[in-house]
Scaffold this active site. Structure first.
Site, PDB file in Angstrom:
ATOM      1  N   SER A 171      56.276  34.189  68.484  1.00 15.94           N
ATOM      2  CA  SER A 171      54.817  34.232  68.467  1.00 15.94           C
ATOM      3  C   SER A 171      54.412  35.523  69.155  1.00 15.94           C
ATOM      4  O   SER A 171      54.924  36.605  68.842  1.00 15.94           O
ATOM      5  CB  SER A 171      54.280  32.980  69.175  1.00 15.94           C
ATOM      6  OG  SER A 171      52.893  33.029  69.318  1.00 15.94           O
ATOM      7  N   LYS A 220      48.997  33.549  64.632  1.00 12.89           N
ATOM      8  CA  LYS A 220      49.878  33.190  65.758  1.00 12.89           C
ATOM      9  C   LYS A 220      49.388  31.929  66.471  1.00 12.89           C
ATOM     10  O   LYS A 220      50.191  31.136  66.942  1.00 12.89           O
ATOM     11  CB  LYS A 220      49.999  34.369  66.742  1.00 12.89           C
ATOM     12  CG  LYS A 220      50.737  35.594  66.169  1.00 12.89           C
ATOM     13  CD  LYS A 220      52.194  35.320  65.811  1.00 12.89           C
ATOM     14  CE  LYS A 220      52.945  36.602  65.448  1.00 12.89           C
ATOM     15  NZ  LYS A 220      54.336  36.361  64.995  1.00 12.89           N
ATOM     16  N   ASP A 261      63.038  37.785  51.913  1.00 15.15           N
ATOM     17  CA  ASP A 261      61.594  37.971  52.069  1.00 15.15           C
ATOM     18  C   ASP A 261      61.052  36.561  52.296  1.00 15.15           C
ATOM     19  O   ASP A 261      61.198  35.686  51.434  1.00 15.15           O
ATOM     20  CB  ASP A 261      61.018  38.601  50.791  1.00 15.15           C
ATOM     21  CG  ASP A 261      59.508  38.826  50.878  1.00 15.15           C
ATOM     22  OD1 ASP A 261      58.818  38.040  51.550  1.00 15.15           O
ATOM     23  OD2 ASP A 261      59.017  39.772  50.250  1.00 15.15           O
ATOM     24  N   TYR A 304      45.514  38.293  62.790  1.00 13.63           N
ATOM     25  CA  TYR A 304      46.795  38.190  63.499  1.00 13.63           C
ATOM     26  C   TYR A 304      46.754  37.030  64.494  1.00 13.63           C
ATOM     27  O   TYR A 304      47.656  36.185  64.511  1.00 13.63           O
ATOM     28  CB  TYR A 304      47.093  39.507  64.221  1.00 13.63           C
ATOM     29  CG  TYR A 304      48.421  39.509  64.942  1.00 13.63           C
ATOM     30  CD1 TYR A 304      49.610  39.468  64.232  1.00 13.63           C
ATOM     31  CD2 TYR A 304      48.483  39.533  66.331  1.00 13.63           C
ATOM     32  CE1 TYR A 304      50.839  39.455  64.894  1.00 13.63           C
ATOM     33  CE2 TYR A 304      49.696  39.538  66.993  1.00 13.63           C
ATOM     34  CZ  TYR A 304      50.876  39.502  66.267  1.00 13.63           C
ATOM     35  OH  TYR A 304      52.088  39.485  66.922  1.00 13.63           O
TER      36      TYR A 304
HETATM   37  P1  NAP Z   1      58.849  45.403  63.449  1.00 12.11           P
HETATM   38  O1  NAP Z   1      59.850  46.327  64.050  1.00 12.11           O
HETATM   39  O2  NAP Z   1      57.809  45.963  62.567  1.00 12.11           O
HETATM   40  O3  NAP Z   1      59.616  44.219  62.717  1.00 12.11           O
HETATM   41  C1  NAP Z   1      58.983  43.329  61.833  1.00 12.11           C
HETATM   42  C2  NAP Z   1      60.021  42.765  60.918  1.00 12.11           C
HETATM   43  O4  NAP Z   1      59.403  41.766  60.061  1.00 12.11           O
HETATM   44  C3  NAP Z   1      60.652  43.826  60.010  1.00 12.11           C
HETATM   45  O5  NAP Z   1      62.026  43.576  59.971  1.00 12.11           O
HETATM   46  C4  NAP Z   1      60.004  43.548  58.663  1.00 12.11           C
HETATM   47  O6  NAP Z   1      60.839  43.840  57.562  1.00 12.11           O
HETATM   48  C5  NAP Z   1      59.859  42.034  58.754  1.00 12.11           C
HETATM   49  N1  NAP Z   1      58.975  41.508  57.708  1.00 12.11           N
HETATM   50  C6  NAP Z   1      57.693  41.820  57.438  1.00 12.11           C
HETATM   51  N2  NAP Z   1      57.268  41.121  56.365  1.00 12.11           N
HETATM   52  C7  NAP Z   1      58.312  40.367  55.959  1.00 12.11           C
HETATM   53  C8  NAP Z   1      58.523  39.431  54.905  1.00 12.11           C
HETATM   54  N3  NAP Z   1      57.581  39.144  54.014  1.00 12.11           N
HETATM   55  N4  NAP Z   1      59.743  38.828  54.807  1.00 12.11           N
HETATM   56  C9  NAP Z   1      60.715  39.124  55.672  1.00 12.11           C
HETATM   57  N5  NAP Z   1      60.601  40.005  56.670  1.00 12.11           N
HETATM   58  C10 NAP Z   1      59.402  40.615  56.806  1.00 12.11           C
HETATM   59  O7  NAP Z   1      58.027  44.656  64.601  1.00 12.11           O
HETATM   60  P2  NAP Z   1      58.479  43.659  65.787  1.00 12.11           P
HETATM   61  O8  NAP Z   1      57.605  44.023  66.938  1.00 12.11           O
HETATM   62  O9  NAP Z   1      59.947  43.640  65.995  1.00 12.11           O
HETATM   63  O10 NAP Z   1      57.969  42.265  65.205  1.00 12.11           O
HETATM   64  C11 NAP Z   1      58.749  41.090  65.200  1.00 12.11           C
HETATM   65  C12 NAP Z   1      57.881  39.908  65.586  1.00 12.11           C
HETATM   66  O11 NAP Z   1      57.404  40.096  66.923  1.00 12.11           O
HETATM   67  C13 NAP Z   1      56.637  39.718  64.719  1.00 12.11           C
HETATM   68  O12 NAP Z   1      56.514  38.344  64.403  1.00 12.11           O
HETATM   69  C14 NAP Z   1      55.496  40.168  65.621  1.00 12.11           C
HETATM   70  O13 NAP Z   1      54.290  39.488  65.340  1.00 12.11           O
HETATM   71  C15 NAP Z   1      56.036  39.784  66.985  1.00 12.11           C
HETATM   72  N6  NAP Z   1      55.431  40.483  68.141  1.00 12.11           N
HETATM   73  C16 NAP Z   1      55.530  41.851  68.291  1.00 12.11           C
HETATM   74  C17 NAP Z   1      54.991  42.451  69.422  1.00 12.11           C
HETATM   75  C18 NAP Z   1      55.105  43.950  69.682  1.00 12.11           C
HETATM   76  O14 NAP Z   1      54.403  44.453  70.551  1.00 12.11           O
HETATM   77  N7  NAP Z   1      55.967  44.661  69.025  1.00 12.11           N
HETATM   78  C19 NAP Z   1      54.350  41.680  70.393  1.00 12.11           C
HETATM   79  C20 NAP Z   1      54.254  40.308  70.204  1.00 12.11           C
HETATM   80  C21 NAP Z   1      54.810  39.723  69.079  1.00 12.11           C
HETATM   81  P3  NAP Z   1      60.808  45.237  56.746  1.00 12.11           P
HETATM   82  O15 NAP Z   1      61.735  46.178  57.499  1.00 12.11           O
HETATM   83  O16 NAP Z   1      61.317  44.893  55.402  1.00 12.11           O
HETATM   84  O17 NAP Z   1      59.379  45.715  56.744  1.00 12.11           O
END
Ligand code: NAP
Length: 265
Positions: A127, A145, A49, A141
């Site tokens: 990011s 970022k 975490d 958010y």
């Molecule tokens: P996701 O599937 O929800 O994955 C997020 C991950 O972060 C999960 O593994 C979650 O773990 C973990 N997490 C949350 N809080 C945490 C903590 N305190 N310590 C450790 N891990 C933690 O979403 P994702 O889209 O793959 O997101 C990954 C990154 O991409 C993020 O930084 C997000 O801002 C960025 N992003 C996403 C998008 C999009 O459209 N999806 C676009 C731009 C950027 P748990 O399983 O334990 O909850």
């Protein structure tokens, strides 16, 4: 010699996709996650975490014990929040930064002694296009970022001379758990003036076209990890580059008007 990568937030989404790709490419993978039982397979799963310093220290020492050193860190763990700033509970405001910003700093600080000693390393911060442009009702958010982008860009000056490169991967919209399970919705809090535009924007998000090809983001992370260049930013996703170009070409007012016209807030 096999290289070693540590990926945070590896239980789902981009983190999970990156674990798979680096594994296929023959890397040692340390997969950091809050709930380690979420992953099986041939990787070193560590409980991590990013808001818990003891987890960070333990995860990194386990990784180094297993593989000798960490060559690449991917700070991927993160979540989003949606709502009117005035309605944002203090604990949500703080938690947004604890994970998306302070967590990145703590994990980065923890890998740096090893990277400085080995005289090499790559730190990739996931990011978002939301680290360079903004949408409505996503203030916390974007703030987290934008902070991540500024920190990463400045960190180059002190780490490049030590052989350590910095990278920003900036995805557009992808279908992960991000917009569901990982999103902290606090909404308009019943406050006059916000509810109707918030509902319009939230309704639009439900219909937003999201790419399902998470492999594209994993590939961008792989490129950032291996291209050996000083390139800093890796926008990824079909709407990422046109949107960032539009932002460059427009002044603040024109860009704001574009977003207002597209979102109807
Ligand atoms: P996701 O599937 O929800 O994955 C997020 C991950 O972060 C999960 O593994 C979650 O773990 C973990 N997490 C949350 N809080 C945490 C903590 N305190 N310590 C450790 N891990 C933690 O979403 P994702 O889209 O793959 O997101 C990954 C990154 O991409 C993020 O930084 C997000 O801002 C960025 N992003 C996403 C998008 C999009 O459209 N999806 C676009 C731009 C950027 P748990 O399983 O334990 O909850």
């Amino acid at each position: 010699m096999k290289k070693t990568i540590l990926i945070t937030g590896a239980s789902s989404g981009f983190g999970r996709a990156a674990v798979k790709l680096f594994q296929q490419q023959g890397w040692n993978v340390i997969a950091g996650m809050r709930t380690p039982e979420k992953m099986t397979g041939d990787v070193l799963v560590v409980k991590l975490d990013v808001t818990r310093k003891p987890d960070i220290a333990q995860a990194i020492s386990e990784g180094i014990r297993a593989f000798g050193q960490i060559d690449v860190l991917v700070n991927n763990a993160g979540f989003g929040t949606l709502g009117a700033l005035e309605a944002a509970p203090e604990e949500v405001i703080r938690h947004q930064f604890e994970v998306n910003f302070f967590g990145v700093i703590e994990v980065t600080k923890a890998v740096l002694p090893g990277m400085r000693k080995q005289g090499s390393g790559v730190i990739i911060n996931v990011s978002s296009i939301g680290g360079r442009v903004t949408f409505p009702f996503s203030t916390l958010y974007h703030a987290s970022k934008f902070a991540l982008e500024g920190m990463t860009e400045s960190l180059q000056y002190e780490l490049n001379p030590l052989g350590i490169r910095l990278k920003l991967v900036e995805p557009a919209g992808y279908k992960t758990d991000f917009a569901g399970r990982s999103m902290g919705f606090y909404g308009a809090g019943g406050l006059e003036g916000y509810q109707a535009p918030y509902d319009r924007f939230a309704g639009l998000l439900d219909k937003w076209p999201m790419s399902e090809d998470l492999g594209e983001v994993a590939e961008a992370i792989y490129q950032a990890a291996t291209d050996g260049t000083e390139k800093l930013r890796y926008p990824v996703g079909h709407e990422a580059v046109p949107l960032l170009e539009a932002r460059h070409q427009m002044d603040d007012v024109a860009f704001k008007q574009l977003i207002v016209s597209q979102t109807g807030v």
